[in-house]
Structures are given as structure tokens and as C-alpha cells.
Design an enzyme around this catalytic site. Structure first.
Site, PDB file in Angstrom:
ATOM      1  N   ASP B 317       0.828  -1.191   0.000  1.00  0.00           N
ATOM      2  CA  ASP B 317       0.000   0.000   0.000  1.00  0.00           C
ATOM      3  C   ASP B 317       0.862   1.240   0.000  1.00  0.00           C
ATOM      4  O   ASP B 317       1.918   1.267   0.598  1.00  0.00           O
ATOM      5  CB  ASP B 317      -0.838   0.021   1.282  1.00  0.00           C
ATOM      6  CG  ASP B 317      -2.180  -0.622   1.046  1.00  0.00           C
ATOM      7  OD1 ASP B 317      -2.630  -0.612  -0.111  1.00  0.00           O
ATOM      8  OD2 ASP B 317      -2.755  -1.144   2.016  1.00  0.00           O
ATOM      9  N   GLU B 358      -4.196  16.589   7.230  1.00  0.00           N
ATOM     10  CA  GLU B 358      -4.190  17.481   6.070  1.00  0.00           C
ATOM     11  C   GLU B 358      -4.653  18.878   6.479  1.00  0.00           C
ATOM     12  O   GLU B 358      -4.026  19.878   6.148  1.00  0.00           O
ATOM     13  CB  GLU B 358      -5.122  16.947   4.968  1.00  0.00           C
ATOM     14  CG  GLU B 358      -4.609  15.719   4.238  1.00  0.00           C
ATOM     15  CD  GLU B 358      -5.013  14.424   4.920  1.00  0.00           C
ATOM     16  OE1 GLU B 358      -5.536  14.484   6.063  1.00  0.00           O
ATOM     17  OE2 GLU B 358      -4.791  13.353   4.336  1.00  0.00           O
ATOM     18  N   ARG B 392     -17.843  16.230  -0.761  1.00  0.00           N
ATOM     19  CA  ARG B 392     -16.417  16.282  -1.046  1.00  0.00           C
ATOM     20  C   ARG B 392     -15.838  17.683  -0.813  1.00  0.00           C
ATOM     21  O   ARG B 392     -14.910  18.113  -1.483  1.00  0.00           O
ATOM     22  CB  ARG B 392     -16.124  15.790  -2.467  1.00  0.00           C
ATOM     23  CG  ARG B 392     -16.446  14.293  -2.615  1.00  0.00           C
ATOM     24  CD  ARG B 392     -16.498  13.847  -4.043  1.00  0.00           C
ATOM     25  NE  ARG B 392     -15.168  13.865  -4.659  1.00  0.00           N
ATOM     26  CZ  ARG B 392     -14.980  14.021  -5.957  1.00  0.00           C
ATOM     27  NH1 ARG B 392     -16.005  14.233  -6.750  1.00  0.00           N
ATOM     28  NH2 ARG B 392     -13.782  13.991  -6.460  1.00  0.00           N
ATOM     29  N   MET B 393     -16.422  18.377   0.113  1.00  0.00           N
ATOM     30  CA  MET B 393     -15.940  19.716   0.461  1.00  0.00           C
ATOM     31  C   MET B 393     -16.085  19.875   1.966  1.00  0.00           C
ATOM     32  O   MET B 393     -16.900  19.228   2.606  1.00  0.00           O
ATOM     33  CB  MET B 393     -16.806  20.795  -0.196  1.00  0.00           C
ATOM     34  CG  MET B 393     -16.630  20.967  -1.675  1.00  0.00           C
ATOM     35  SD  MET B 393     -17.490  22.429  -2.235  1.00  0.00           S
ATOM     36  CE  MET B 393     -19.140  22.154  -1.696  1.00  0.00           C
ATOM     37  N   SER B 394     -15.309  20.815   2.499  1.00  0.00           N
ATOM     38  CA  SER B 394     -15.569  21.247   3.861  1.00  0.00           C
ATOM     39  C   SER B 394     -15.441  22.772   3.861  1.00  0.00           C
ATOM     40  O   SER B 394     -15.009  23.340   2.858  1.00  0.00           O
ATOM     41  CB  SER B 394     -14.579  20.609   4.834  1.00  0.00           C
ATOM     42  OG  SER B 394     -13.267  21.035   4.537  1.00  0.00           O
TER      43      SER B 394
END
Lengths: 579, 692
Positions: B317, B358, B392-394
Site C-alpha cells: 500500500d 491534512e 467532497r468539500m468542507s
């Protein structure tokens, strides 16, 4: 042995290797079932055989069925040779009116020819009818050779098959070996031999009156046809008793050269065939190189030893130096006892080494009369298991069994499960390779021991002392490895030696052949492992060296003590001035 | 990466172990035990025979002096004892480690629940009585009774007993941290665990079984080698047995000397038989397992360890193996007409409550690059919008300002909804970042795109070197990642892996492994998640991380207690060492025989043929001292090689032929020469003390 002798030997090896390549490529095409130059002529004949036998050449079988077919076929051949000998008195083509051969003797001969050994406990011209020689022995010369070749072809297939249960069709391999390889080569060679004066006739023996007025019988017969296959098929069974030392069997330098060539030709070519069949020609060349280097080393010892002559003659002011015509009387020098003057030391030593390296066994000089070390080398070459060139097909599969052991040791030393030509070597392959290497050696030693312990076994010894041990050891090394060469000097036609020898020949043949087929089957069922950087390459000089060392180790460790009590001590005694 | 237990240099043998091993050397003389090893069994028979001859000689019925026969018999017994000792030491070293583990687990009682609720009725049972499927409750300060999977609760667990790592780890239900190991201890809170191993089959049991010789199964290579050794033994048996008739004939034929004494033939046989490798064979195997255990790896079979030496392809991985587990912001790229500082500020604001690595890296980058201090969240009356897989956003809403950050497509459609545009330079920046292996995050405020944050995978330190090493070992490395092919290619190039599988799904992984296997390659894989389990089960060598799920651990054939994915290099090394040690000692053992022949053959037959003394190249003092010297050397060499057998032959990541050449020189040539010198020295010693 002067420069001329050395030149002849080098020329011989050069011609041999030059011819091995095209023949090997051709043979690969034959076993691949592909069209060859001879297909237009032989193809119809081949198909005729298949139709007559109800054989579908494309239907491949497992190794077990292959082995069963081979055994049944060989057993049939054995039986026919036995019956022909027993009934030759009442069968046609018996102008010299030979009597039936004794039962144990006939059994020994039948085994001998069925197993490609051609150990001869008889003198051809004095024992066998023309019919026995041709239909019995001559036919077996072809079929026993073809059997070995078929098995080798099957083994080669095992290396390239991937997860597949079959290794070929025995009947197709037999037919192709005989029809496309042995027969054409034999025909060409016999015709050339006839041109050199080798006899080929159905006439009865000639009764002559010699110059001194005495009467002499000159044995003749259909010899040339049998001699060609005797050499090509590594059979070695002579038409006449003294084999290729006989002027009607091997009359000229050219016939000598061609017969020598024929001894090693197919075994050498098979290396190339193998390389082609496993799709890695370098593997084949490596095996051929190993064989050639080993042969050259052995030849050097024998030739040197013979040229040195007998140290006991030194104090008697007998010159044993090789001399050219200018220096004095032109002479070969060295030990010429038992050698034909027309062949000299170079060609006798070359023949002795070649015929024992290959499992041929034909002779053009008497090995019994060699110096101890000169005669030890041919004996040892047989004891190695007939793998330096060896028998047609059988030599290479024997060498491959040793290569598996070498690969195993080497593979472990580089930290990987051993692989050979893309196949992993596991416990089963190891077991089979061990069996193949083990049994001929065990039989050779054990039967020599039995013969030495019994009066019937020692009765035939003509020289007592260490040389006597050498004689018995040589005989069982020869039978126990399917060579058939005789040391002479040892009277081996006794019931006990015939029986022991018969068993030895059977074990040496089939106890190597069956494991080889089993390995073929096991390899065929494995997957192919492509080489990576961690894979040990098996086409490099390093591996070649390792293979040579493995052969030396197995051969030396197994036979050194026995040889020490035979030829080695004989040599030491001779050197120290004893007899 | 190295483990704690590997750091400590242990002496090969300690006092108590020595005592135990000596005792065990004698108990192992039991013929039933020796039968497992045909080479040493023949030595046992030879020793017994020599002892009988000694007794006969004492009674006046011997063809050699009684003291000599007695000495030979004693040396042969010593040979056996030395071989037993080697095995005992190897077993003892492994056992010592296993015992301490076992002690940790003894007499544990567990609370078995009827239902998977904390307040369900429970009964107290012994840990040994727990079966697969039982449900137990483990409270703080209680040991976990057996391997299992957490089905409820979360707790800190001390796993030091198994891993040697003292920092406690979190174990909780669901997700990738749900598996627990028997013998570890819950430190806080509680766990409800479903037991996944039957008695005697759990992790520790398997570990203990592998290092204890008796239960160790022979691996295929070991079996193949045993066959070869047995064949050699048979050959030498026949060689020596037939020497008797040869000798009888020679004595009759030459009329001098006596037939070779039986005891000499026995001595010759034991010298020739591959006793060196035969005696050390099981020690090598046990020591290999022991080394593996010391590297904190537990294998479920010896076969897997050997297979590790053959690995051609390694799948691993990306995340956690090649790169650090998280991406980090490394650059702000503003949209045309936007100040970089404004972009940074907006990005920082939107990330303030984002506790992912992140998110934190964005805050930190804004601070270090532009000196932006973290604003106080409480003062701002901000409303934070968390990241969801769907959006898919913050982002954050502060008064009328609405700031969003997220995947380019998501932000684009959000902006477009508000009739805003997506500037071309931003699109180019997004594509460039993806191409270079990074992850672009677009930041927008209301209808305006502010710019792009570059998130980058950070390679683990030294990973390139490790891959280079694997390449030298002949192993192809393949990175598996869920990233798109462009990103994957860039990281693959940076990390120096040979190939990659992008947008990987469990099916794709499985297919890739099968494809390599069909091509004849041996595939190794490391993994930890439940979705790795099918691929792990398919791989030839599957190393599961101890931190991973129970499913992954069960699918694998090895578990790395340190959960270090590059541990595979260690495992491969150990596997290769195991094979190399066997191969090298076999070569050594066989090449030794040459010198032994030169010592014994002239000695055995000198009475019949004095001329054979020419073969006595070592100039040994007398036939008797020659035979004694050879047998003594044969016995001592086993002891001398015990350290090598336990430590293993050194493996270097070089080409196979170089490795072969070096090992042939050391063990082949060395094996040829060493005994000539050693036998001569022993002979000088024997002659000096006037023994023979």
C-alpha cells in the site's frame, strides 16, 4: 604421441562440435513434429507405421503411460532377442551352423541389447547366426537407442510444458527417432564404411590357406550395417569379437575417424536439441561444453599415461619415447601393448575415452593392457553413470539428473528455492534424481563385492592382485552403467556373472529412465518461473564449473576407495618398481 | 524501524540454557528421536556397533587394540551428542522466548457473556476453555484471554507482552483497529470481544509451536535436502560396506596384511556421511524461526518463511508504507487577481476545526508562509461545515462569508451554482498538481475561486533506499493506491517503485496478484485492512500488520507485530539466510570428505598395500592417529559450526551469481582446505601426547 596425435584429437573435437549443431537443430524439429528436409521422403512411411499400429501421434500421454509403453516395448524386444538365440540352430541364415546359446548367457545378451548396454559375454563370429545378429542384435541396436532418445525428448518437453499432464507420445517418439535420425545416419555411415572395406555379405566364412600353408577361417558377414548403428546408437556391440580393432570392422584411418565421430555425434547433438526444445539454446551449449571439457581432461590423463609407458621397462634400456622418422626408427613409443599399431596411442586413447564417456563400449584397443591410470579413466568415466556424452538420450538425461542436484545445492546457496530452466526443484524431483544417481553406483559396488567374494566371480580373473580387482570392477562398472565395454582379460561368461550382470544392466537402465520420466512428468505439471535477478543463471561458466565439480564429487567420493585398491595402488606399486 | 528486541545483542548461549541443552543432548539419544534424521540415525547405529566391538575387544576378541576401538566409539557418541546439542540450543533459545509469552497468559480467567452487551449476564471461565465465537468482556487492568475482535467499546491496550512496544494502543470496535491479541492487557475502559481462535490455535500457540522443534513441520526445501543427504548416506554406507570384501580379496591376492577392521570402516562411514549438515539441519530450521520471532514477526508456517526467500513481486500500500499516512499542504497557488495571503487566510479559516493531518497542515503552512496566526474560533461565531463523502468539500460560514475547500470538481459545481466562473489558470494549476503526484484542493469564497492548495504525499524517510535494496534482491515492487493513475505515477517515480496499481479496488488487487502468479511469479503482499484480506489470502507470502483487522491477520500467513510494512525486507532476508545456511553447510560437509579420504584410506589399507601411504599427503603420524584425527575433526566441526547455524550465513543483496561465487569460495573451497589443516593439527596433538 607427437604433434600429429594432438592435432588429430583437436580436429576430431572440432568436427564433432561442428556437426553436432546442425544435427541437433534437425533433431529438435523432428521431436517437435515439425517438417524437416526428410519429411517428403519419410513422412508417408511414418504415417504408414502409425496407421498400421493404430497410433495417433498427436495424442500425448502422462509420464506413467509413457513409461508403461516403454517398458512393455522393451520387454518385447528382450524376449525376441532371447528366443532368437535359443532357436538360432533351427532358424534360417545360419551358414556357420551356430548352436543355440546357453540360457543364462542368452538372457544376459538379451538384457544387454535391450538396455543399450551391448555387454558381450560371447564372441560374435563364434556364437551368433547371421539372423540373430541382424534381426535380434541389429534391430535392438536401433530400438534401444531410440528408447533412450525418446525418453530424453520427453524430459525436454517436461521443462517447457506449463501445468500440463502430458509429456509426449512414446510411439511417435520411437518412430521418429528411428526413422528420421538413426536410420538415415546409419545408411550413410554404412555405405561409407563399405567403401573403406568394412565387410557386408551373407556369404559363409572364407576358408583360406595362408602363405605358410596353414588353413585359416576368415569370418565375414553383414557387418557394415551393424557397425554403423553400433556406433551411432552408442551400442558398441561388435560384429566380431575384437570389435573395432578387427581389420574387417575398422580397416582404415578414415573408418576409424568416422566411427569415432559416430560414437559421440548424437549425444553431442542432443545437447543442442535440448537447448532448442527448452527454448534456451545457451543451456544446451553449457551442457555440451561441460561434457567436452570433462572429456578433454580425461583424455589428457589417459593419453599422457599411455605415452609414459611402463616404468619397469626403463631399467631394461627400452626406449618408450615417441620418435618421428628423422630421429631414429619412427615409433609411437609409450605403452603399445593391446593397441593396434595402425591407430597408435592418440587414436587408441581417444577411442578408449570416447567409448566409455559415451555408453558405447566398442573398442579399437584392449583396455586391460592400458597402464593402471590410463585404464582407470575409462573405468571411472563409466562409473560416473555414463553422463559425459553418455548413451544417446540416456547420457543427457543422466547428466540432467546430476544437474538437478547441482542446481539444488547452488540454489540453496543463493537463498532461493532452486530452479532449473524455469522449473522449481522440489522434494519429488530431488528424490527421483537421487534414485537415478544412487542405484547404478550401489549396484556396481555391491555386485563387484559379491563377485569378489565368490569363487565363480574370481575364477575369470586373469591377473591376480590389484589388477584382478580392476578387472571385476571394470566388468560391473560397465554393466552397471550400460556401457558394455569390456576390460578383456576377465572371463565373464559364467552363470553368476551373467545373472548379476543382467540385473545390473536392468537396474542401470530403468532405474535411471523411470526417475527421468517421473521428473519429466513432475516438471511438466509445474508452472514456469520466469528468471529474475535473484535467479541463479544456469548457462554461465560458473554454473558449468559447479556442474563439473558436482560430477567429480559424486564420482570420486563414491569410487575412490574401490579405485584405490585397484588401479591406484597398481600404479603406485608400478612406480615403486613392484609388479 | 528496527525492533526493540533486535537491538539487544544476545549471547548465543547462556548458563541455564547451556545446562538444559546438555541434559537434552543425552535425552535426544533416544532412537525414536534419531529416526527423524536418517543421517544421524546411521551414526547412532555405528556408535552402538563400535561400542559392542569395544566390549568384545575388552574380552580379548578384537582386531584392533581395545583402547583404540573404545576411543573411536567414544568419538562417535560425541558426534551424536554434539548434533543433539546444536538442536537443543536452537530449541532452547526459541523456547526461552516462547516461555515468557506463555507465562503471561497462564491462569487467565475471563468473563463470558451471554449477549454482546456490557450489562449482559456473564460467567467466569478459564481462558483455555474459550472457543471461537465466544463473547467475553474485558475490563480495565484485565488481560485479554485470547485472540479476538472488538465488537463493542474502545480501550487503551498494552500490547508490550507481544510486540515489545511499551506505548499503549487504542483498540475499538469497527474500523481497522478492532483486533486484539491474547496475552495483552486492557489499561482503561472496557471491551467486548468475540473470540476468533480455538484453544491451542491462537497466535501465541502458533508462535510457540514453530520454535519448538517437535511440532515444527519440515519445509519442502528441507525435505528435498534431507532426501539428498539420505541418498549420500546410502552411497557412503555401500562404499564402506563393500570395502570389506574388496579388502578380503586384496589381502588374499597380495598375500600380505590383514582385512580392514570393522571399527575402521565404521569410522570411515561416519566421517564420510554428511554428519555436519545432518547434525545441524534441524538447528538451522529452528534458529531461522527464532530469528524471525526476534524480528517481531510471527509466521503461521515455516513454509511461508522459505517462500519469502523466493518472492519476486512485492505489493504494498502507498499509504503508511511508502508515504507517511497523511498528505501535507506545501503550497498556495492563488487564482489570477487574488492575493496569496488572502488565499492562505481563507484556507486557514476553513481548516480551523479540521483535525485531520491534512487540515492541520494547511493551518500550519499559512502560519509559516504568511505569518497568519490562528484566529480564535470562539470569537468568530463561525459555523463549520464538515467534510462528507457526498459533498467532497468542507468549509466555514462566518457571518455572510461562505468559504469552501475541496476537490476541484466539487468546488467548481458549487461556484457555478452561484453563477461564478472557474478560471482557466486555476484549472491548469489543478492539473499540474495532480500530474506531479499531489492532491489539489480548490478554495473558493462565495462565487469566487481564490486558488489552489497543493497537498503532497510525503515519502517516508529512506524508502527509496529500501526499494533499491529490494531491487538488488531481485524483487519487483508494486505500489497499490486508490489515487488516480497520474498521481500514482508521480509518487511511484519519486519513491522509486517499479510499478504501481492506481485506483485499486480489492478486486483489482486480487486480479493483479493472480496475473503475476499465472506468470509464475511468487507474490508477497503487506496489508492491514479488511479489504486487503482477499488479496492477502491469494498472495504467496502475506504479511498482515498487527495493528490491522482480524480478517487481515487471518488471511495472511505472517503477522508483523511492529506493523512495519517494510519489514518484508527483513523477512526475505531471513528466508534467504535459512536456505543459504543449509546450502552452504551441505557444500562444506561434502567437500570435507576429500581430506577424510586422504586421511583414512591409506591408514585403513596400509597393512595390505604399504604403497598406498603415498596418499597420506598430510603425513599423519600413524594409521591409528589418522583415523582418530579424522573422526575427532568430524565431531568437533559440528560444535564449531553451531554459531553459524544459529546466526545464519550472511545474505547480501547482490546478484545471484556473485552470491554463489562467494559462497562456493568460502564454503566449497574452505570446506576442501579446512579439514586438511585441522586433521593435521589434531594428529600432531595426538602424536605429541603419545596417544597413537
Amino acid at each position: 604421441m607427437g604433434a600429429m596425435g594432438v592435432f588429430q584429437i583437436i580436429a576430431y573435437l572440432a568436427v564433432l562440435l561442428a556437426l553436432a549443431w546442425p544435427l541437433g537443430v534437425y533433431m529438435a524439429a523432428v521431436y517437435g513434429g515439425r517438417r524437416t528436409v526428410l519429411s517428403p521422403v519419410l513422412g508417408p512411411l511414418e504415417r504408414l507405421f502409425y496407421r498400421a499400429g493404430g497410433i495417433n501421434p498427436d495424442r500425448e500421454t502422462s509420464w506413467k503411460s509413457y513409461a508403461l509403453a516403454m517398458l512393455v516395448f522393451n520387454a518385447g524386444g528382450l524376449l525376441i532377442v532371447y528366443l532368437l538365440q535359443r532357436f538360432q540352430g533351427v532358424l534360417p541364415l545360419n551358414p556357420a551352423e551356430r548352436d543355440p546359446v546357453g540360457s543364462f548367457s542368452a538372457l544376459n545378451v538379451a538384457i544387454s541389447f535391450a538396455t543399450n548396454t551391448n555387454w558381450q559375454n560371447y564372441g560374435g563370429e563364434g556364437t551368433m547366426s547371421y539372423l540373430t545378429q541382424m534381426v535380434g542384435l541389429g534391430v535392438q541396436n536401433f530400438l534401444s537407442a531410440a528408447t533412450g532418445m525418446a525418453v530424453m525428448a520427453a524430459l525436454a518437453r517436461g521443462f517447457v510444458r506449463k501445468q500440463c499432464g502430458t509429456i509426449g507420445n512414446f510411439w511417435a517418439d520411437m518412430t521418429r527417432s528411428t526413422l528420421y535420425i538413426l536410420l538415415p545416419l546409419s545408411i550413410v555411415l554404412s555405405v561409407v564404411l563399405v567403401s573403406q572395406g568394412v565387410v557386408q555379405t551373407f556369404q559363409p566364412y572364407h576358408e583360406l590357406t595362408t602363405l605358410t600353408g596353414e588353413s585359416q577361417t576368415i569370418a565375414v558377414g553383414p557387418a557394415a550395417s551393424q557397425i554403423a548403428i553400433k556406433q551411432l546408437g552408442t551400442n558398441g556391440g561388435g560384429f566380431f569379437n575384437v570389435n573395432s580393432a578387427h581389420p574387417l570392422e575398422n580397416p582404415t584411418p578414415l573408418s576409424n575417424f568416422l566411427q569415432l565421430l559416430a560414437i559421440l555425434l548424437i549425444p553431442a547433438a542432443f545437447c543442442i536439441t535440448f537447448g532448442k526444445m527448452v527454448r534456451d539454446e545457451r543451456q544446451g551449449w553449457l551442457l555440451l561444453t561441460v561434457m567436452t571439457v570433462f572429456l578433454a581432461g580425461c583424455l589428457a590423463v589417459t593419453a599422457y599415461s599411455e605415452q609414459q609407458g611402463n616404468p619397469l621397462l626403463e631399467p631394461l634400456s627400452v626406449t618408450q619415447k615417441a620418435m618421428e622418422a628423422g630421429e631414429g626408427p619412427a615409433m609411437a613409443g609409450g605403452n603399445m601393448e593391446g593397441k593396434e599399431v595402425r591407430f597408435g596411442i592418440a587414436n587408441s586413447a581417444l577411442w578408449a575415452v570416447a567409448t566409455t564417456a559415451a555408453s558405447n563400449g566398442s573398442v579399437n584397443s584392449m583396455h586391460d593392457s592400458y597402464t593402471p591410470l590410463g585404464g582407470m579413466i575409462p573405468m571411472w568415466l563409466m562409473q560416473l553413470g555414463e553422463i559425459i556424452f553418455g548413451g544417446v538420450g540416456s547420457g543427457l538425461y543422466g547428466l540432467l539428473m546430476v544437474a538437478i542436484v547441482a542446481v539444488f545445492a547452488a540454489g540453496l546457496m543463493v537463498g532461493r528455492t532452486p530452479e532449473y530452466i524455469g522449473k522449481k526443484i522440489g522434494p519429488f524431483e530431488m528424490k527421483m534424481a537421487s534414485l537415478a544417481i544412487l542405484f547404478p553406483s550401489v549396484v556396481t559396488l555391491a555386485f563387484t563385492a559379491i563377485a569378489l567374494l565368490t569363487s565363480e566371480g574370481t575364477r575369470g580373473i586373469s591377473n591376480p592382485g590389484p589388477h584382478g580387482l580392476s578387472q571385476v570392477l571394470y566388468a560391473f562398472s560397465s554393466m552397471g552403467n550400460n556401457n558394455g565395454s569390456a576390460f578383456a582379460g576377465y572371463g565373464a561368461n559364467t552363470d553368476m556373472v551373467n545373472i548379476l550382470g543382467g540385473i545390473a544392466m536392468l537396474v542401470a537402465r530403468y532405474w535411471v529412465m523411470l526417475p527421468a520420466l517421473a521428473v519429466a512428468g513432475a516438471l511438466a505439471s509445474k508452472r514456469q518461473t520466469p528468471p529474475s535477478q535473484g535467479t541463479l543463471p544456469t548457462h554461465t561458466p560458473l554454473f558449468g564449473l559447479l556442474l563439473i565439480v558436482t560430477i567429480l564429487a559424486i564420482g570420486a567420493l563414491t569410487f575412490l576407495p574401490a579405485l584405490a585398491l585397484g588401479p591406484i595402488v597398481e600404479h603406485l606399486i608400478l612406480k615403486q618398481g613392484g609388479l | 524501524m528496527s525492533t526493540q528486541s533486535m537491538k539487544a545483542v544476545q549471547p548465543l548461549i547462556t548458563g541455564p540454557l547451556l545446562r538444559r541443552s546438555i541434559v537434552s543432548s543425552f535425552t535426544k539419544l533416544n532412537p525414536m528421536h534419531q529416526l527423524r534424521n536418517p543421517v544421524m540415525f546411521t551414526v547412532l547405529v555405528g556408535s552402538a556397533l563400535a561400542s559392542l566391538l569395544f566390549v568384545a575387544a575388552l574380552g580379548g576378541d578384537g582386531d584392533m587394540p581395545a583402547w583404540f576401538i573404545g576411543a573411536v566409539a567414544a568419538i562417535l557418541w560425541l558426534t551424536l551428542l554434539f548434533a543433539n546439542f546444536a538442536e537443543a540450543v536452537a530449541e532452547g533459545r526459541g523456547k526461552a522466548q516462547a516461555d515468557s509469552l506463555r507465562a503471561a497468559r497462564q491462569s487467565i480467567t475471563a468473563t463470558r457473556l451471554k449477549e454482546a452487551r456490557r450489562d449482559a449476564a456473564g460467567e467466569s471461565v478459564a481462558a483455555e476453555g474459550l472457543c471461537k465465537g465466544d463473547i467475553v468482556l474485558v475490563e480495565a487492568n484485565q488481560p485479554i484471554p485470547s485472540d479476538g475482535e472488538v465488537i463493542e467499546g474502545a480501550a487503551y491496550v498494552d500490547e508490550s507482552a507481544v510486540t515489545g512496544e511499551s506505548a499503549p494502543v487504542i483498540r475499538e470496535s469497527g474500523g481497522d483497529r478492532s483486533s486484539v491479541t491474547g496475552g495483552t492487557r486492557v489499561l482503561s475502559d472496557w471491551l467486548i470481544i468475540r473470540i476468533t481462535a480455538n484453544p491451542g490455535e491462537n497466535f501465541l500457540d502458533r508462535m510457540i509451536g514453530l520454535v519448538e522443534g517437535a511440532k515444527r513441520q519440515k519445509t519442502p526445501n528441507e525435505i528435498a535436502l534431507s532426501i539428498l543427504l539420505a541418498a549420500l548416506t546410502i552411497i557412503f554406507l555401500v562404499v564402506c560396506a563393500t570395502l570389506l570384501p574388496f579388502s578380503v580379496y586384496s589381502v588374499t591376492a597380495s598375500g600380505s596384511g590383514t582385512v580392514v577392521p570393522l571399527v575402521v570402516l565404521i569410522a570411515l562411514f561416519v566421517c564420510l556421511a554428511p554428519t555436519t549438515i545432518g547434525g545441524l539441519l534441524s538447528a538451522i530450521g529452528i534458529a531461522g524461526m527464532d530469528r524471525l520471532l526476534k524480528a517481531n514477526v510471527v509466521a503461521t508456517s515455516g513454509r511461508a518463511v522459505e517462500a519469502a526467500g523466493d518472492v519476486d513481486v512485492l505489493l504494498m500500500d502507498k499509504t503508511g508504507t511508502i508515504t507517511l499516512g497523511n498528505r501535507q499542504a506545501t503550497e498556495f497557488i492563488p487564482a489570477p487577481g487574488v492575493d496569496a495571503k488572502d488565499l492562505a487566510r481563507a484556507a486557514q479559516l476553513s481548516s480551523l476545526t479540521d483535525e485531520t493531518p491534512e487540515g492541520r497542515s494547511v493551518v500550519i503552512l499559512a502560519k509559516t508562509e504568511y505569518g497568519l496566526r490562528q484566529a480564535n474560533i470562539g470569537e468568530m461565531q463561525a459555523h463549520f461545515i464538515p467534510f462528507t463523502a457526498e459533498s467532497r468539500m468542507s468549509g466555514v460560514d462566518i457571518a455572510s462569508r461562505r468559504i469552501r475547500k475541496g476537490a476541484a470538481e466539487a468546488v467548481e459545481s458549487w461556484v457555478r451554482e452561484q453563477k461564478g466562473g472557474f478560471p482557466a489558470p486555476v484549472r491548469q494549476a489543478v492539473e499540474m498538481i495532480a500530474k506531479e503526484g499531489g492532491t489539489p484542493l480548490v478554495v473558493a469564497e462565495d462565487a469566487k475561486v481564490l486558488g489552489v492548495i497543493r497537498l503532497k504525499d510525503v515519502l517516508k524517510e529512506g524508502i527509496r533506499e529500501r526499494f533499491a535494496e529490494l531491487r538488488r534482491m531481485g524483487i519487483k515492487t508494486i505500489m497499490i493506491t486508490g489515487d488516480n493513475p497520474m498521481t500514482a505515477a508521480a509518487i511511484a517515480a519519486e519513491a522509486g517503485v517499479d510499478d504501481f496499481l492506481a485506483e485499486a479496488t480489492p478486486e483489482k488487487k486480487l486480479a493483479l496478484i493472480r496475473e503475476y502468479q499465472a506468470g509464475g511469479r511468487l507474490v508477497a503482499m503487506t496489508g492491514d485492512g479488511t479489504n486487503d484480506a482477499p488479496a492477502l489470502a491469494q498472495a504467496d507470502v502475506a504479511v498482515a500488520m498487527n495493528s490491522g483487522t482480524q480478517a487481515a491477520k487471518e488471511a495472511g500467513n505472517m503477522v508483523d507485530l511492529d506493523s512495519n510494512p517494510t519489514k518484508l525486507i527483513e523477512i526475505v532476508r531471513i528466508g534467504k539466510q535459512l536456505l543459504m545456511t543449509r546450502g552452504s553447510l551441505t557444500t562444506f560437509s561434502i567437500t570435507n570428505d576429500v581430506a577424510k579420504y586422504f586421511a583414512i584410506i591409506p591408514a585403513a589399507f596400509a597393512a595390505t598395500y604399504p604403497q598406498l601411504n603415498a596418499l597420506n599427503v598430510m603425513g599423519l603420524a600413524s594409521p591409528q592417529s589418522a583415523i582418530l584425527s579424522a573422526t575427532i575433526f568430524n565431531a568437533l566441526i559440528i560444535v564449531a559450526l553451531i554459531p553459524l547455524a544459529l546466526k545464519g550465513v550472511k545474505y547480501r543483496a547482490v546478484e545471484a551469481s556473485v552470491l554463489l561465487r562467494d559462497n562456493i569460495l568460502v564454503y566449497g573451497l574452505g570446506g576442501l582446505i579446512t579439514p586438511f589443516i585441522a586433521i593435521k593439527l589434531i594428529d600432531i596433538l595426538i602424536a605429541a601426547i603419545g596417544l597413537a
